[in-house]
Design a protein around this motif. Structure first.
Motif, mmCIF file in Angstrom:
data_model
loop_
_atom_site.group_PDB
_atom_site.id
_atom_site.type_symbol
_atom_site.label_atom_id
_atom_site.label_comp_id
_atom_site.label_asym_id
_atom_site.label_seq_id
_atom_site.Cartn_x
_atom_site.Cartn_y
_atom_site.Cartn_z
ATOM 1 N N LEU A 12 34.639 28.375 55.357
ATOM 2 C CA LEU A 12 35.278 27.137 55.803
ATOM 3 C C LEU A 12 34.379 25.936 55.523
ATOM 4 O O LEU A 12 34.815 24.935 54.945
ATOM 5 C CB LEU A 12 35.586 27.250 57.303
ATOM 6 C CG LEU A 12 36.276 26.063 57.958
ATOM 7 C CD1 LEU A 12 37.762 26.098 57.668
ATOM 8 C CD2 LEU A 12 36.046 26.094 59.456
ATOM 9 N N VAL A 37 41.433 28.988 59.323
ATOM 10 C CA VAL A 37 41.569 28.387 60.654
ATOM 11 C C VAL A 37 42.473 29.241 61.532
ATOM 12 O O VAL A 37 42.147 29.505 62.696
ATOM 13 C CB VAL A 37 42.083 26.936 60.558
ATOM 14 C CG1 VAL A 37 42.501 26.416 61.923
ATOM 15 C CG2 VAL A 37 41.021 26.043 59.941
ATOM 16 N N LYS A 51 37.488 25.255 68.592
ATOM 17 C CA LYS A 51 38.926 25.382 68.347
ATOM 18 C C LYS A 51 39.596 24.010 68.223
ATOM 19 O O LYS A 51 40.517 23.848 67.441
ATOM 20 C CB LYS A 51 39.584 26.237 69.418
ATOM 21 C CG LYS A 51 39.184 27.706 69.271
ATOM 22 C CD LYS A 51 39.945 28.612 70.180
ATOM 23 C CE LYS A 51 39.521 30.054 69.918
ATOM 24 N NZ LYS A 51 40.268 31.010 70.702
ATOM 25 N N LEU A 54 38.792 22.980 64.788
ATOM 26 C CA LEU A 54 39.593 23.785 63.857
ATOM 27 C C LEU A 54 41.030 23.263 63.772
ATOM 28 O O LEU A 54 41.638 23.287 62.701
ATOM 29 C CB LEU A 54 39.584 25.260 64.273
ATOM 30 C CG LEU A 54 38.253 25.984 64.118
ATOM 31 C CD1 LEU A 54 38.349 27.396 64.700
ATOM 32 C CD2 LEU A 54 37.818 26.032 62.663
ATOM 33 N N TYR A 58 42.880 22.175 60.476
ATOM 34 C CA TYR A 58 44.188 22.744 60.132
ATOM 35 C C TYR A 58 45.171 21.630 59.764
ATOM 36 O O TYR A 58 45.873 21.724 58.755
ATOM 37 C CB TYR A 58 44.734 23.575 61.297
ATOM 38 C CG TYR A 58 46.022 24.269 60.973
ATOM 39 C CD1 TYR A 58 46.033 25.437 60.210
ATOM 40 C CD2 TYR A 58 47.241 23.772 61.418
ATOM 41 C CE1 TYR A 58 47.217 26.069 59.891
ATOM 42 C CE2 TYR A 58 48.426 24.401 61.108
ATOM 43 C CZ TYR A 58 48.413 25.550 60.344
ATOM 44 O OH TYR A 58 49.588 26.177 60.019
ATOM 45 N N TRP A 84 33.154 17.326 60.811
ATOM 46 C CA TRP A 84 33.631 18.671 61.119
ATOM 47 C C TRP A 84 32.567 19.718 60.806
ATOM 48 O O TRP A 84 32.310 20.601 61.604
ATOM 49 C CB TRP A 84 34.912 18.991 60.360
ATOM 50 C CG TRP A 84 36.099 18.192 60.800
ATOM 51 C CD1 TRP A 84 36.344 17.693 62.046
ATOM 52 C CD2 TRP A 84 37.204 17.788 59.997
ATOM 53 N NE1 TRP A 84 37.540 17.009 62.052
ATOM 54 C CE2 TRP A 84 38.091 17.058 60.815
ATOM 55 C CE3 TRP A 84 37.542 17.977 58.661
ATOM 56 C CZ2 TRP A 84 39.283 16.527 60.346
ATOM 57 C CZ3 TRP A 84 38.732 17.454 58.184
ATOM 58 C CH2 TRP A 84 39.600 16.730 59.019
ATOM 59 N N ILE A 88 30.882 22.049 63.597
ATOM 60 C CA ILE A 88 31.009 23.508 63.486
ATOM 61 C C ILE A 88 29.628 24.146 63.482
ATOM 62 O O ILE A 88 29.397 25.156 64.127
ATOM 63 C CB ILE A 88 31.817 23.899 62.231
ATOM 64 C CG1 ILE A 88 33.296 23.517 62.424
ATOM 65 C CG2 ILE A 88 31.697 25.396 61.941
ATOM 66 C CD1 ILE A 88 34.138 23.611 61.171
#
Length: 92
Positions: A12, A37, A51, A54, A58, A84, A88
């Motif tokens: 990812l 995702v 999440k 994510l 998405y 992001w 992450i």
């Protein structure tokens, strides 16, 4: 051989980093982001804070897969892409 969630996060982040660095991408990369995702979202080992990130990824990938100008979509999300990946990294 299925990927564990760490491998999925690595893939990812690789795709997101490539989008940020190259300022371009492909519909198949966006579709791959969607699949990654979805798989991570149902994983109970994933931190709830990740999440929410994510979900943003998405939405980005869904729009990217459907837009007529993917490069412009990627360009307009440069700040999000780096944020992001950074977020992450801090949770995974």
């Amino acid at each position: 051989m299925p990927l564990n969630h760490q491998d999925q996060f690595s893939l990812l982040k690789d795709i997101l980093n490539n989008h940020q660095t190259d300022c371009c991408g492909s519909v198949s990369e966006c579709e791959q982001l969607e699949r990654l995702v979805k798989s991570l979202m149902v994983n109970t080992q994933i931190d709830q804070n990740v999440k929410s990130i994510l979900q943003e990824v998405y939405n980005y990938s869904q729009y990217g897969a459907q837009t007529a100008d993917l490069d412009e979509h990627i360009l307009s999300n440069q700040g999000n892409l780096s944020q992001w990946v950074s977020n992450i990294d801090s949770y995974s």
